[in-house]
Design a protein around this motif. Structure first.
Motif, PDB file in Angstrom:
ATOM      1  N   LYS A  29       0.722  -1.302   0.013  1.00  0.00           N
ATOM      2  CA  LYS A  29       0.055  -0.122  -0.113  1.00  0.00           C
ATOM      3  C   LYS A  29       0.936   1.298  -0.003  1.00  0.00           C
ATOM      4  O   LYS A  29       0.872   2.037  -0.959  1.00  0.00           O
ATOM      5  N   PRO A  30       1.804   1.493   0.742  1.00  0.00           N
ATOM      6  CA  PRO A  30       2.397   2.754   0.938  1.00  0.00           C
ATOM      7  C   PRO A  30       3.536   2.711  -0.095  1.00  0.00           C
ATOM      8  O   PRO A  30       3.833   3.991  -0.643  1.00  0.00           O
ATOM      9  N   LYS A  31       4.071   1.505  -0.503  1.00  0.00           N
ATOM     10  CA  LYS A  31       4.863   1.546  -1.738  1.00  0.00           C
ATOM     11  C   LYS A  31       4.327   2.044  -2.956  1.00  0.00           C
ATOM     12  O   LYS A  31       4.764   2.911  -3.668  1.00  0.00           O
ATOM     13  N   ALA A  32       3.219   1.473  -3.254  1.00  0.00           N
ATOM     14  CA  ALA A  32       2.394   1.943  -4.363  1.00  0.00           C
ATOM     15  C   ALA A  32       2.228   3.476  -4.520  1.00  0.00           C
ATOM     16  O   ALA A  32       2.164   4.036  -5.545  1.00  0.00           O
ATOM     17  N   LYS A  33       1.822   3.945  -3.252  1.00  0.00           N
ATOM     18  CA  LYS A  33       1.300   5.276  -3.242  1.00  0.00           C
ATOM     19  C   LYS A  33       2.478   6.273  -3.210  1.00  0.00           C
ATOM     20  O   LYS A  33       2.424   7.486  -3.643  1.00  0.00           O
ATOM     21  N   SER A  34       3.721   5.581  -2.852  1.00  0.00           N
ATOM     22  CA  SER A  34       4.935   6.294  -3.061  1.00  0.00           C
ATOM     23  C   SER A  34       5.366   6.835  -4.725  1.00  0.00           C
ATOM     24  O   SER A  34       5.941   7.725  -5.015  1.00  0.00           O
ATOM     25  N   TYR A  35       4.527   6.174  -5.656  1.00  0.00           N
ATOM     26  CA  TYR A  35       4.802   6.290  -6.920  1.00  0.00           C
ATOM     27  C   TYR A  35       3.617   7.443  -7.485  1.00  0.00           C
ATOM     28  O   TYR A  35       4.075   7.798  -8.723  1.00  0.00           O
ATOM     29  N   VAL A  36       2.968   8.121  -6.726  1.00  0.00           N
ATOM     30  CA  VAL A  36       1.979   8.921  -7.197  1.00  0.00           C
ATOM     31  C   VAL A  36       2.700  10.256  -7.396  1.00  0.00           C
ATOM     32  O   VAL A  36       3.249  10.787  -6.552  1.00  0.00           O
ATOM     33  N   ARG A  37       2.399  10.754  -8.596  1.00  0.00           N
ATOM     34  CA  ARG A  37       3.101  12.093  -9.077  1.00  0.00           C
ATOM     35  C   ARG A  37       2.234  13.278  -9.106  1.00  0.00           C
ATOM     36  O   ARG A  37       2.721  14.294  -9.216  1.00  0.00           O
ATOM     37  N   THR A  38       1.076  13.288  -8.676  1.00  0.00           N
ATOM     38  CA  THR A  38      -0.106  14.163  -8.984  1.00  0.00           C
ATOM     39  C   THR A  38       0.230  15.404  -8.122  1.00  0.00           C
ATOM     40  O   THR A  38       0.630  15.460  -6.921  1.00  0.00           O
ATOM     41  N   GLY A  39       0.259  16.390  -8.658  1.00  0.00           N
ATOM     42  CA  GLY A  39       0.467  17.816  -8.160  1.00  0.00           C
ATOM     43  C   GLY A  39       2.033  18.174  -7.895  1.00  0.00           C
ATOM     44  O   GLY A  39       2.229  19.243  -7.184  1.00  0.00           O
ATOM     45  N   SER A  79      -1.051  11.401 -11.812  1.00  0.00           N
ATOM     46  CA  SER A  79      -0.450  10.295 -12.477  1.00  0.00           C
ATOM     47  C   SER A  79       0.344   9.591 -11.412  1.00  0.00           C
ATOM     48  O   SER A  79       0.560  10.061 -10.513  1.00  0.00           O
ATOM     49  N   TYR A  80       0.663   8.489 -11.840  1.00  0.00           N
ATOM     50  CA  TYR A  80       1.611   7.565 -10.818  1.00  0.00           C
ATOM     51  C   TYR A  80       2.588   6.930 -11.872  1.00  0.00           C
ATOM     52  O   TYR A  80       2.464   6.739 -13.085  1.00  0.00           O
ATOM     53  N   GLU A 109      13.308  18.836 -19.033  1.00  0.00           N
ATOM     54  CA  GLU A 109      12.727  20.055 -18.372  1.00  0.00           C
ATOM     55  C   GLU A 109      12.222  19.845 -17.238  1.00  0.00           C
ATOM     56  O   GLU A 109      11.494  18.847 -16.881  1.00  0.00           O
ATOM     57  N   ILE A 110      11.800  21.031 -16.056  1.00  0.00           N
ATOM     58  CA  ILE A 110      11.015  20.763 -15.271  1.00  0.00           C
ATOM     59  C   ILE A 110       9.560  21.134 -15.526  1.00  0.00           C
ATOM     60  O   ILE A 110       9.525  22.279 -15.822  1.00  0.00           O
ATOM     61  N   LYS A 111       8.552  20.488 -15.184  1.00  0.00           N
ATOM     62  CA  LYS A 111       7.296  20.622 -15.394  1.00  0.00           C
ATOM     63  C   LYS A 111       6.346  20.305 -14.275  1.00  0.00           C
ATOM     64  O   LYS A 111       6.657  19.467 -13.276  1.00  0.00           O
ATOM     65  N   GLY A 112       5.172  21.014 -14.215  1.00  0.00           N
ATOM     66  CA  GLY A 112       4.285  20.437 -13.181  1.00  0.00           C
ATOM     67  C   GLY A 112       3.375  19.211 -13.711  1.00  0.00           C
ATOM     68  O   GLY A 112       3.370  19.197 -14.791  1.00  0.00           O
ATOM     69  N   TYR A 113       3.180  18.191 -12.714  1.00  0.00           N
ATOM     70  CA  TYR A 113       2.847  16.878 -12.955  1.00  0.00           C
ATOM     71  C   TYR A 113       1.132  16.910 -12.929  1.00  0.00           C
ATOM     72  O   TYR A 113       0.646  17.431 -12.100  1.00  0.00           O
ATOM     73  N   MET A 114       0.558  16.360 -13.937  1.00  0.00           N
ATOM     74  CA  MET A 114      -0.755  15.950 -13.863  1.00  0.00           C
ATOM     75  C   MET A 114      -1.107  14.718 -13.232  1.00  0.00           C
ATOM     76  O   MET A 114      -0.305  14.259 -12.313  1.00  0.00           O
ATOM     77  N   ARG A 120      -8.808   9.223 -10.037  1.00  0.00           N
ATOM     78  CA  ARG A 120      -8.459  10.525 -10.846  1.00  0.00           C
ATOM     79  C   ARG A 120      -7.179  10.393 -11.711  1.00  0.00           C
ATOM     80  O   ARG A 120      -7.188  10.578 -12.769  1.00  0.00           O
ATOM     81  N   GLU A 121      -6.276   9.652 -11.111  1.00  0.00           N
ATOM     82  CA  GLU A 121      -4.919   9.323 -11.877  1.00  0.00           C
ATOM     83  C   GLU A 121      -5.341   8.290 -12.878  1.00  0.00           C
ATOM     84  O   GLU A 121      -4.806   8.610 -14.150  1.00  0.00           O
ATOM     85  N   ASN A 122      -6.062   7.168 -12.655  1.00  0.00           N
ATOM     86  CA  ASN A 122      -6.482   6.379 -13.699  1.00  0.00           C
ATOM     87  C   ASN A 122      -7.122   6.672 -14.970  1.00  0.00           C
ATOM     88  O   ASN A 122      -6.574   6.741 -16.153  1.00  0.00           O
ATOM     89  N   PHE A 123      -7.979   7.652 -14.745  1.00  0.00           N
ATOM     90  CA  PHE A 123      -8.632   8.400 -15.744  1.00  0.00           C
ATOM     91  C   PHE A 123      -7.639   9.261 -16.483  1.00  0.00           C
ATOM     92  O   PHE A 123      -7.806   9.211 -17.769  1.00  0.00           O
ATOM     93  N   SER A 124      -7.233  10.178 -15.719  1.00  0.00           N
ATOM     94  CA  SER A 124      -6.375  11.111 -16.126  1.00  0.00           C
ATOM     95  C   SER A 124      -5.169  10.417 -17.099  1.00  0.00           C
ATOM     96  O   SER A 124      -5.029  10.982 -18.404  1.00  0.00           O
TER      97      SER A 124
END
Length: 731
Positions: A254-264, A287-288, A280-285, A317-321
């Motif tokens: 559970k925490p391992k998978a959540k550590s890959y979330v890139r949202t925000g 995603s994971y 380049e450095i950009k803002g992330y949508m 939200r990440e899946n759909f995006s």
């Protein structure tokens, strides 16, 4: 970069020179690479980090030392801190074009304390930071007397999420417990400074509804007041079981998978191991991570396999995006192929895309995205999967124009690759065989599921004409596979690929083999049973066994649907037992550091072991216990099904309990049990059982209404008056 500093035996840091790549290190935005005979750690610009938690063996003074090479001013920081807590000591890394040793001296650490050594980027404009030869050593040259200490050194409670946050300066401890924990009756385990005592004492039950004050009394009578606060984590899926292996693995995942979330977050795009694509450095949508750690991207194939686990962790939200982002890259110029990989801002990942005619593309991914869209609709009930124009155009083109445009070498309605490699369009996910196949088993199997998914999505949208049309196409397609394509010229097993000239391959072929039963295009029966046995054998035989753990993650999904519960669990255990072993690509870290592993352990527990099949749009679900002999009972709470919060427990194969914790409506539960039974006892009342055969398994079942806030227990029986486990047939 240099020879090691100090005597190795005294070093508290494991894999301190990174010779084992990133083993034992937590990391984000960190790479390792070979430089001559050395392995170097490399921090990316911005908020990248490497960290490792160690336990202090002896109270005393320590020094933290490492070699650094940095191309920009004040672009990095290193130090030692309490995990999730305050700094104990830290320093900045100066600019240097050659490796320079930096040392933090006089670090006072207490026996039993958990401390975190860390290296982090702090400047989004820095170019790079290299690290080697890191050491946390007892500073035997420091003769300063130890001060009198009266501290809380460590603080742990049952059902804890992460580490307690210890703030030595503020004399404050904060900890978090899982959702649903009774915070009024928590018994913490407390370690304090040597010779000190604490009141209330360790193990004493306290009410943490409000902050609790602890008094630490030093050995010379000095007292310190510490404030301890508790918070409750957001609601998430939880597990309990008679089997410690699955419980520990699930709670690790559970925490391992959540550590890959890139949202925000903000970070690099087009970052890969070649260092050639001008990151380049950009803002992330939303995603994971889905793919290699040294590539800042999510891959269509990995994402498709991670989506169910992501849903169960609340990442809808990440899946759909991410799915929509892939769908938006498929167009007429790309001949309706989506991009293979995307950056976390949604742009195309340059490593895998040269131009519109030369980019990585593999046939199964096109169809898996359609299949997984329907799967996510069933889990969530989110009608955006039906109404979003970008997605619907993608579904439609995938099962029509894409097939027509890629059916030119063997005209049979099966979408083809070119047989020339991944940048020209590959028929299979298996990139390692070197064969020039243009049609592959994983491609045709994924196409079958896409046809089914499109039919059902059309039905949900109200288009019954398309539903009937594509339902019939899927039926005919499966019949074609089992009467011709998959069995031509062979008595046993299945053909898993064809070259353009018609040459067939029926030998074992990794994904091209196991995707066929996994996607259920093979007819259940003796032939498929033997084929599943072959897959099991080949995957544990030297020379044919996959060496990459992410390939193995498909095996539980292959065996569980056919009632091969022991085999499904065997391969889950195989993965769990190898989480801490090095990944085949050493720069990834361990096997457990590959994102697909944690996500699929979550989904395979729910969909595999617990046999849960969702239908959120109709407020329905079905379950069948697939517990192996190793697991006497298994329960999951807070499973998300549409707007429902569900509890499910299986005791062996013949007792299941479902609770509808919350939602807007009742749930219709199809309680299934393997075998032939006359009745299903529902909360003690006998209901005549119905039977059906699913993938060769005889199933007895009954539909049960489960109102909000109600719990129902179902037990199969051949006696109207009660359950007799010895009276079952055909199991």
């Amino acid at each position: 970069m240099s020879n090691p500093i100090g005597p190795l035996a005294e070093n508290l840091i494991r894999n301190s020179n990174f010779d084992a790549a990133k083993q034992h290190w937590l990391y984000d935005g960190a790479f390792t690479y070979n430089s001559g005979d050395n392995v170097i750690a490399y921090l990316d610009p911005g908020a990248s980090y490497l960290s490792q938690t160690v336990t202090v063996p002896v109270t005393g003074y320590y020094k933290l030392q490492a070699l650094f090479n940095m191309a920009d001013e004040n672009g990095a920081k290193f130090g030692i801190r309490f995990p999730e807590g305050s700094d104990i000591k830290s320093g900045n890394v100066p600019k240097s074009s050659v490796p320079v040793a930096q040392t933090l001296n006089g670090i006072l650490l207490e026996k039993g304390a958990l401390v975190e050594v860390y290296f982090t980027g702090i400047n989004a404009n820095d170019k790079w930071v290299e690290i080697d030869d890191s050491y946390l050593l007892r500073d035997t040259g420091n003769t300063n007397p130890l001060p009198e200490l009266a501290n809380i050194v460590s603080f742990a409670v049952p059902n804890q999420v992460g580490f307690s946050r210890v703030d030595g300066a503020a004399k404050k401890v904060s900890f978090k417990v899982t959702y649903g924990t009774n915070v009024k009756t928590i018994a913490p385990q407390i370690a304090v400074s040597e010779g000190s005592s604490v009141t209330p004492s360790t193990g004493e039950v306290k009410d943490f509804t409000h902050p609790v004050t602890y008094t630490v009394k030093g050995k010379n009578g000095t007292t310190q007041l510490w404030t301890v606060e508790c918070s409750v984590a957001d609601k998430e899926i939880t597990i309990d079981s008679s089997n410690g292996k699955i419980k520990d693995a699930f709670n690790w995942a559970k925490p391992k998978a959540k550590s890959y979330v890139r949202t925000g977050k903000q970070g690099l795009i087009n970052r890969d191991e070649t260092f050639r694509n001008s990151p380049e450095i950009k803002g992330y949508m939303p995603s994971y991570w889905a793919g290699y750690a040294h590539r800042y991207a999510f891959y269509s194939r990995d994402m498709a396999h991670q989506m169910a686990g992501a849903h169960l962790l609340g990442l809808d939200r990440e899946n759909f995006s991410m799915l929509k982002a892939f769908a938006g890259t498929a167009n007429e110029t790309h001949k309706w192929y989506p991009a293979w990989a995307l950056n976390f801002d949604g742009s195309i990942f340059k490593l895998d895309y040269r131009n519109a005619n030369s980019f990585v593309r593999e046939v199964p991914a096109v169809f898996e995205l359609v299949e997984k869209a329907y799967s996510m609709y069933l889990w969530t009930g989110d009608k955006n999967y039906l109404t979003d124009e970008t997605l619907w155009i993608y579904y439609d083109k995938a099962v029509t124009d894409f097939i027509a445009l890629h059916d030119g070498q063997i005209k049979n309605g099966v979408a083809e690759g070119t047989g020339k490699g991944i940048f020209d369009g590959a028929a299979s996910y298996d990139e390692r065989n070197g064969e020039a196949v243009v049609e592959a088993g994983d491609g045709i199997a994924s196409q079958y599921q896409a046809l089914l998914a499109y039919a059902n999505l059309s039905k949900e949208k109200g288009d019954m004409k398309k539903y009937q049309e594509f339902k019939e196409k899927a039926r005919a397609f499966k019949k074609y596979f089992n009467s011709d394509w998959g069995v031509k010229g062979i008595e046993a097993g299945y053909v898993r690929g064809y070259e353009a000239g018609g040459k067939a391959y029926s030998s074992y072929g990794r994904e091209a083999s196991w995707f066929m039963p996994m996607k259920q295009i093979t007819e259940a029966g003796e032939r498929t049973d033997q084929f599943l046995g072959l897959i099991d054998n080949k995957c544990e035989t030297l020379g044919t066994a996959p060496v990459n753990i992410e390939a193995i993650t498909y095996l539980p999904d292959t065996f569980f649907p056919y009632g091969k519960n022991e085999l499904g669990w065997k391969w889950m255990k195989y993965i769990i037992d190898r989480l801490n072993e090095p990944h085949e690509v050493s720069s990834q870290g361990t096997n457990g550091d590959y994102p697909e592993v944690s996500y699929t352990l979550i989904s395979q527990t729910v969909e595999g072991l617990m046999g849960m099949t969702p239908n959120a749009p109709q407020n329905k679900l079905s379950t069948i216990s697939r517990l192996p002999q190793d697991i006497q009972w298994l329960e999951l709470n807070h499973i998300s099904l549409g707007d429902h919060d569900v509890y499910l427990r299986h005791d062996g194969a013949t007792k299941s309990t479902l609770r509808n914790n919350s939602g807007t409506k009742g749930i219709t539960w199809e309680a299934q049990f393997a075998g032939s039974y006359r009745y299903i006892q529902v909360n003690g009342s006998a209901i005549p059982a119905e039977t059906k055969t699913v993938n060769g398994v005889t199933i007895s079942y009954a539909e049960v209404k489960v109102p909000i806030a109600h719990s129902v227990t179902a037990v199969p029986s051949n006696k109207k008056g009660g359950h007799d486990q010895n009276d079952q047939n055909d199991q």
